[in-house]
Design an enzyme around this catalytic site. Structure first.
Site, short mmCIF file in Angstrom:
data_model
loop_
_atom_site.label_atom_id
_atom_site.label_comp_id
_atom_site.label_asym_id
_atom_site.label_seq_id
_atom_site.Cartn_x
_atom_site.Cartn_y
_atom_site.Cartn_z
N ASP A 15 0.84 -1.20 0.00
CA ASP A 15 0.00 0.00 0.00
C ASP A 15 0.88 1.25 0.00
OD1 ASP A 15 -2.12 1.81 0.31
OD2 ASP A 15 -2.18 1.54 2.49
N ASN A 72 5.67 6.62 -16.76
CA ASN A 72 6.76 5.64 -16.81
C ASN A 72 7.30 5.34 -15.42
OD1 ASN A 72 8.81 4.04 -18.41
ND2 ASN A 72 10.16 5.42 -17.28
N GLY A 115 -7.16 -2.31 10.77
CA GLY A 115 -5.91 -2.05 11.46
C GLY A 115 -6.03 -2.15 12.96
N ASP A 173 2.94 9.35 -9.90
CA ASP A 173 4.06 10.04 -10.54
C ASP A 173 3.78 10.07 -12.04
OD1 ASP A 173 6.79 11.00 -11.13
OD2 ASP A 173 7.27 10.24 -9.12
N ILE A 174 4.76 10.45 -12.83
CA ILE A 174 4.57 10.41 -14.28
C ILE A 174 4.38 8.94 -14.70
CG2 ILE A 174 5.86 12.54 -14.63
CD1 ILE A 174 8.21 10.81 -15.60
N LYS A 176 0.56 3.57 -2.70
CA LYS A 176 -0.21 4.61 -3.42
C LYS A 176 0.68 5.40 -4.38
CE LYS A 176 -3.43 5.22 0.48
NZ LYS A 176 -2.70 4.44 1.50
N ARG A 217 -14.38 -0.81 11.01
CA ARG A 217 -14.33 -0.89 12.46
C ARG A 217 -15.42 -1.82 12.96
NH1 ARG A 217 -10.36 1.29 11.30
NH2 ARG A 217 -9.46 3.25 12.01
#
EC number: 4.1.1.23
Length: 232
Positions: free
Chosen positions: A62, A70, A211, A67-68, A64, A182
């Site tokens: 995880d 490539n 979590g 970016d560009i 995330k 939850r």
């Protein structure tokens, strides 16, 4: 590695390898998968994924990526080379970025992780979106980004359980990964748009990221077993 049939993904949101493995050692990889996020990965690097896989866990990386095209596609390829089960990228990176990730995985000579798009973070409400220049309800933005993800050939989406029914209706092919889960009676913490595990599955979610209700329980194995029992 035994294939896990459970929808539960336990978030290993810890700053150190020792803390993460202390929890993982109390969990049954047949009852859950595990999520490695930014804090743990930055602290431990790729070695933590290898250790968890050696313990029998399927790993959701995880990070995330955003970016560009490539650069993001090469990051996704690197994740595939680690042997992760699932990896995610921000849908807000755009159609070309997501499509580049899809194309790179299709060319990858090995098991392909599920490629999941992040729509709107579950901590964000309308005023948060307005603060970044989006005068729109979170659910509307989720649907807009989901359409891009579908067009790019993504495998699924991260979304809140409240968005799941609309997303399943519009994009039944996409698998839905829902954080902010939850069990009844748990504190909401910083996840705003939440449902219980049973409510989330009934709403159309395919995987549930959980979590603190497990990691901070006095007996994490017992807490996990109770959620599995609740889900039937």
């Amino acid at each position: 590695m035994s294939a896990c049939q459970s929808p539960i993904i336990v978030a290993l949101d810890f700053p150190t390898r020792e803390a993460a493995l202390a929890l993982a050692d109390q969990l049954d990889p047949k009852l859950c998968r595990v999520k490695v996020g930014k804090e743990l990965f930055t602290s431990c690097a790729a070695g933590i994924v290898e250790i968890l896989r050696d313990k029998g866990f399927e790993v959701f990386l995880d990070l995330k990526f955003h970016d560009i095209p490539n650069t993001t596609a090469m990051a996704v390829k690197a994740a595939a080379e680690m042997g992760v089960w699932m990896v995610n990228v921000h849908c807000s990176g755009g159609l070309r970025m997501m499509a580049a990730c899809r194309e790179t995985l299709e060319a990858f000579n090995g098991p392909k992780p599920l490629l999941i798009g992040v729509t709107v973070l579950t901590s964000m409400e309308r005023e948060d979106l307005a603060g970044i220049g989006l005068d729109i309800e979170p659910q509307e933005q989720v649907l807009r980004l989901a359409a891009l993800a579908e067009k790019a050939g993504m495998d699924g989406l991260v979304c809140s359980a409240q968005e799941a029914p609309a997303l399943k209706g519009a994009h039944p092919r996409l698998q839905l990964v829902t954080p902010g889960i939850r069990p009844a009676g748990s504190a909401q913490d910083d996840q705003r748009r939440i449902l219980t595990p049973r409510q989330a599955l009934d709403a159309g979610s395919d995987y549930l990221v959980i979590g603190r209700p497990i990691s901070q329980a006095a007996d994490p194995a017992k807490a996990l077993a109770a959620i599995v029992a609740e889900l039937g």
